[in-house]
Write a protein that holds these residues in place. Structure first.
Motif, short mmCIF file in Angstrom:
data_model
loop_
_atom_site.label_atom_id
_atom_site.label_comp_id
_atom_site.label_asym_id
_atom_site.label_seq_id
_atom_site.Cartn_x
_atom_site.Cartn_y
_atom_site.Cartn_z
N VAL A 135 0.82 -1.21 0.00
CA VAL A 135 0.00 0.00 0.00
C VAL A 135 0.86 1.27 0.00
CG1 VAL A 135 -1.92 -1.21 1.07
CG2 VAL A 135 -0.34 0.07 2.51
N GLU A 136 2.16 1.09 -0.34
CA GLU A 136 3.03 2.25 -0.51
C GLU A 136 3.45 2.35 -1.97
OE1 GLU A 136 6.28 3.35 2.25
OE2 GLU A 136 5.66 1.49 3.23
N LYS A 137 3.50 3.58 -2.48
CA LYS A 137 3.86 3.79 -3.88
C LYS A 137 5.37 3.72 -4.07
CE LYS A 137 -0.14 6.61 -4.82
NZ LYS A 137 -0.68 7.94 -5.14
N ASP A 138 5.80 3.01 -5.10
CA ASP A 138 7.21 3.00 -5.45
C ASP A 138 7.27 2.97 -6.97
OD1 ASP A 138 10.16 1.86 -4.04
OD2 ASP A 138 9.86 1.88 -6.21
N SER A 139 7.96 3.95 -7.55
CA SER A 139 7.90 4.11 -9.01
C SER A 139 8.57 2.96 -9.76
CB SER A 139 8.52 5.45 -9.42
OG SER A 139 9.84 5.55 -8.94
N ARG A 140 9.35 2.12 -9.06
CA ARG A 140 9.95 0.96 -9.73
C ARG A 140 8.92 -0.12 -10.05
NH1 ARG A 140 14.71 0.73 -5.34
NH2 ARG A 140 12.85 1.15 -4.09
N LEU A 141 7.70 0.06 -9.55
CA LEU A 141 6.63 -0.90 -9.86
C LEU A 141 5.73 -0.40 -10.99
CD1 LEU A 141 5.74 -3.66 -8.20
CD2 LEU A 141 7.66 -2.34 -7.36
N LEU A 142 6.12 0.70 -11.63
CA LEU A 142 5.32 1.21 -12.75
C LEU A 142 5.61 0.41 -14.01
CD1 LEU A 142 5.80 5.09 -12.27
CD2 LEU A 142 3.83 3.68 -11.60
#
Ligand code: SAM
Length: 238
Positions: free
Chosen positions: A89-96
Motif C-alpha cells: 500500500v506504498e507507492k514505489d515508481s519501480r513498480l510502474l
C-alpha cells in the motif's frame, strides 16, 4: 495438489496464456511463485514485494539465483529478479509499467486503513495491464471442521458477494474489467458454496480493444516523479 499449489498453477496458466514480460508479486511470502515463474521464457523482469523478507532470504534465495543449469542453457531473453521489502500500500515508481501484478492471499491481511489505500496504489498508481487477486471465500468455510478464520492473521474473510462487490467497484473506478473464478472445487453436494479460494482477474481497458496488455514504453511515464519507498533485499540477473 494442495490449495496453495493450485493457486500458483493458476498464475502459471495466466502467464502461459498472456505472456507478460514484467511480472510483480505483492505479498510474495517465501517467493515460491517467483521461483516457478522464472522458468517462463516470456518473463524478463520478476519482482517480489513483501513486508517481511527474512524468511525468504533464508529459504529461497538459492532457488532465485542463476544455477549451473542456467549457465549451460542460457535463456533467449534476459531475466532480472528483484525482491523488495515494502508494503503493497506504498507507492514505489519501480513498480510502474508492469504487465501483470499478482496478489495471492494478500488482501485479507490488510487492516481496513491499508485495504482502503490498496486500490489507489495498485490500480491507480502501479496501473499494470492485468491484476490477479486471490482471497479466501468464506462461503466455503462451513465445509471446514472448525468454522473460524482460516488463519489468525486474517483481518477479514469475504464471501463471494462481498469480494465481487469490492472488486467490481475497484474495476469501475480504475477502468478495468474483472472476471471471477477460483481454485479448490467444492464437493458435488455443495456446489453452491463456490471455490475455496476466490480469484478476480482484472484487465486494464485499452483504447485499442485488441491489446489488453500494457504496451507503453517505459519512457512514456517520465512525468511520474521517482519515488522509492521499498528497500532492495535481493537481485539476480540471468
Ligand atoms: N503470496 C504468498 C503465497 O501465496 O504463498 C504468501 C501469502 S501469505 C498468506 C501473505 C503474505 O503477505 C505474507 O508473506 C505477509 O508478510 C505479506 N503481507 C502482509 N501485509 C503486507 C503488505 N502490506 N505489503 C506486502 N506484503 C504484505
Amino acid at each position: 495438489p494442495p490449495l496453495y499449489k493450485q493457486r500458483y498453477f493458476f498464475v502459471k496458466d495466466i502467464v502461459n496464456q498472456y505472456k507478460p514480460k514484467k511480472v510483480a508479486d505483492l505479498g510474495c511470502g517465501n517467493a515460491t511463485l517467483l521461483c516457478m515463474l522464472k522458468f517462463h521464457s516470456c518473463v524478463q523482469e520478476l519482482v517480489g514485494v513483501d513486508l517481511l523478507m527474512d524468511r525468504l532470504l533464508d529459504w529461497n534465495s538459492d532457488k532465485l539465483s542463476p544455477s549451473i543449469g542456467d549457465h549451460l542453457g542460457p535463456r533467449d531473453l534476459d531475466l532480472s529478479i528483484v525482491l523488495y521489502r515494502g508494503s503493497a500500500v506504498e507507492k514505489d515508481s519501480r513498480l510502474l509499467g508492469f504487465d501483470l501484478i499478482t496478489c495471492i492471499e494478500l488482501i485479507e491481511h490488510l487492516d481496513s486503513e491499508d485495504l482502503a489505500k490498496f486500490p489507489e496504489v495498485v490500480f491507480g498508481y502501479f496501473s499494470p495491464g492485468m491484476v490477479v487477486i486471490s482471497t479466501p471465500n468464506s462461503d466455503f468455510n462451513p465445509l471446514f471442521p472448525a468454522s473460524t478464520f482460516r488463519n489468525s492473521d486474517h483481518k477479514f474473510e469475504w464471501n463471494q458477494t462481498q469480494f465481487q462487490h469490492w472488486a467490481s467497484n475497484v474495476a469501475k473506478l480504475y477502468s478495468y474489467t474483472v472476471e471471477f473464478t477460483g481454485v479448490g472445487v467444492p464437493p458435488p453436494w455443495a456446489k453452491h458454496v463456490g471455490y475455496c479460494t476466490q480469484i478476480g482477474i482484472f484487465k486494464k481497458k485499452q483504447p485499442d480493444p485488441g491489446s489488453w496488455i500494457l504496451a507503453k514504453p517505459t519512457g512514456s511515464r517520465v512525468s511520474e516523479p521517482e519515488e522509492h519507498a521499498y528497500q532492495v533485499v535481493f537481485t539476480a540477473s540471468f
